[in-house]
Design a protein around this motif. Sequence first.
Motif, PDB file in Angstrom:
ATOM      1  N   GLU A 137       0.827  -1.195   0.000  1.00  0.00           N
ATOM      2  CA  GLU A 137       0.000   0.000   0.000  1.00  0.00           C
ATOM      3  C   GLU A 137       0.870   1.257   0.000  1.00  0.00           C
ATOM      4  O   GLU A 137       1.804   1.387   0.785  1.00  0.00           O
ATOM      5  N   HIS A 138       0.576   2.170  -0.912  1.00  0.00           N
ATOM      6  CA  HIS A 138       1.295   3.447  -1.066  1.00  0.00           C
ATOM      7  C   HIS A 138       2.739   3.279  -1.530  1.00  0.00           C
ATOM      8  O   HIS A 138       3.551   4.188  -1.405  1.00  0.00           O
ATOM      9  N   ARG A 139       3.074   2.117  -2.027  1.00  0.00           N
ATOM     10  CA  ARG A 139       4.423   1.884  -2.557  1.00  0.00           C
ATOM     11  C   ARG A 139       4.270   1.334  -3.976  1.00  0.00           C
ATOM     12  O   ARG A 139       4.298   0.123  -4.182  1.00  0.00           O
ATOM     13  N   TRP A 140       4.134   2.205  -4.934  1.00  0.00           N
ATOM     14  CA  TRP A 140       3.860   1.821  -6.320  1.00  0.00           C
ATOM     15  C   TRP A 140       4.929   0.902  -6.899  1.00  0.00           C
ATOM     16  O   TRP A 140       4.671   0.083  -7.753  1.00  0.00           O
ATOM     17  N   TYR A 141       6.150   0.997  -6.420  1.00  0.00           N
ATOM     18  CA  TYR A 141       7.276   0.241  -6.973  1.00  0.00           C
ATOM     19  C   TYR A 141       7.338  -1.198  -6.471  1.00  0.00           C
ATOM     20  O   TYR A 141       8.076  -2.005  -7.017  1.00  0.00           O
ATOM     21  N   TYR A 142       6.572  -1.555  -5.440  1.00  0.00           N
ATOM     22  CA  TYR A 142       6.626  -2.912  -4.904  1.00  0.00           C
ATOM     23  C   TYR A 142       6.116  -3.952  -5.903  1.00  0.00           C
ATOM     24  O   TYR A 142       6.668  -5.038  -5.987  1.00  0.00           O
ATOM     25  N   GLN A 143       5.043  -3.655  -6.626  1.00  0.00           N
ATOM     26  CA  GLN A 143       4.493  -4.648  -7.551  1.00  0.00           C
ATOM     27  C   GLN A 143       5.466  -4.982  -8.682  1.00  0.00           C
ATOM     28  O   GLN A 143       5.687  -6.160  -8.951  1.00  0.00           O
ATOM     29  N   PRO A 144       6.084  -3.993  -9.349  1.00  0.00           N
ATOM     30  CA  PRO A 144       7.080  -4.354 -10.363  1.00  0.00           C
ATOM     31  C   PRO A 144       8.251  -5.150  -9.790  1.00  0.00           C
ATOM     32  O   PRO A 144       8.746  -6.085 -10.430  1.00  0.00           O
ATOM     33  N   LEU A 145       8.685  -4.811  -8.578  1.00  0.00           N
ATOM     34  CA  LEU A 145       9.760  -5.580  -7.942  1.00  0.00           C
ATOM     35  C   LEU A 145       9.309  -7.013  -7.666  1.00  0.00           C
ATOM     36  O   LEU A 145      10.048  -7.963  -7.913  1.00  0.00           O
ATOM     37  N   GLU A 146       8.092  -7.161  -7.172  1.00  0.00           N
ATOM     38  CA  GLU A 146       7.570  -8.503  -6.903  1.00  0.00           C
ATOM     39  C   GLU A 146       7.473  -9.314  -8.189  1.00  0.00           C
ATOM     40  O   GLU A 146       7.801 -10.502  -8.204  1.00  0.00           O
ATOM     41  N   ASN A 147       7.043  -8.688  -9.271  1.00  0.00           N
ATOM     42  CA  ASN A 147       6.977  -9.392 -10.561  1.00  0.00           C
ATOM     43  C   ASN A 147       8.359  -9.869 -10.989  1.00  0.00           C
ATOM     44  O   ASN A 147       8.506 -10.971 -11.510  1.00  0.00           O
ATOM     45  N   GLY A 148       9.369  -9.043 -10.771  1.00  0.00           N
ATOM     46  CA  GLY A 148      10.738  -9.437 -11.087  1.00  0.00           C
ATOM     47  C   GLY A 148      11.209 -10.586 -10.217  1.00  0.00           C
ATOM     48  O   GLY A 148      11.840 -11.534 -10.694  1.00  0.00           O
ATOM     49  N   ILE A 149      10.903 -10.519  -8.921  1.00  0.00           N
ATOM     50  CA  ILE A 149      11.259 -11.589  -7.994  1.00  0.00           C
ATOM     51  C   ILE A 149      10.652 -12.903  -8.463  1.00  0.00           C
ATOM     52  O   ILE A 149      11.311 -13.938  -8.493  1.00  0.00           O
ATOM     53  N   ASN A 150       9.384 -12.844  -8.834  1.00  0.00           N
ATOM     54  CA  ASN A 150       8.679 -14.071  -9.217  1.00  0.00           C
ATOM     55  C   ASN A 150       9.286 -14.738 -10.448  1.00  0.00           C
ATOM     56  O   ASN A 150       9.157 -15.942 -10.625  1.00  0.00           O
ATOM     57  N   ARG A 151       9.964 -13.981 -11.277  1.00  0.00           N
ATOM     58  CA  ARG A 151      10.636 -14.567 -12.447  1.00  0.00           C
ATOM     59  C   ARG A 151      11.909 -15.325 -12.047  1.00  0.00           C
ATOM     60  O   ARG A 151      12.369 -16.190 -12.780  1.00  0.00           O
ATOM     61  N   LEU A 152      12.470 -14.973 -10.898  1.00  0.00           N
ATOM     62  CA  LEU A 152      13.713 -15.611 -10.441  1.00  0.00           C
ATOM     63  C   LEU A 152      13.483 -16.882  -9.631  1.00  0.00           C
ATOM     64  O   LEU A 152      14.384 -17.696  -9.503  1.00  0.00           O
TER      65      LEU A 152
END
Length: 161
Positions: A137-152
Amino acid sequence: MMTATRKIKVAYLLRTLALAGAEHYVVEMATRLDRQRFEPRIYCIAGGGALQAEAERQGVPVAAFQGTPAYNPFVPTPSLYWYAKKFIALCRYLKREQPDVVHCCMYAPSLYGSVAAKLTGHAAVLSNQVRLGACKEHRWYYQPLENGINRLVDVVLVNSE
């Protein structure tokens, strides 16, 4: 004649071993693994906690990296240097311990752990992500980071939608 098989080393990565849900979950998993087949270890990226003694008493080694830096009103978040130092310590730990499975629990350990595990050549990486809505919540950059993590990672474990 039966041949001896090597135990599977499992490294659980989490923030701390404070008295909280995910931390209880990790200690329960680590202490209940079949010790004939598995060799569990716990690594805390931001210090130990109240559950560290419980894990160690039940024979699970715990490595706790130093906690967060002292509060400084002029530096509201820890420095990039502090995060880099923590990441390098984690890479060294994984290189030294050579776990077969790296199980990252929660957001920051998944971010640190998935990258460190891949850089140090570990085959199986699991990311356990629970209740991340409030975290993001209120951290727009967390979702793109999580998507990157999930690829690893090889497997993403969740306990809710």
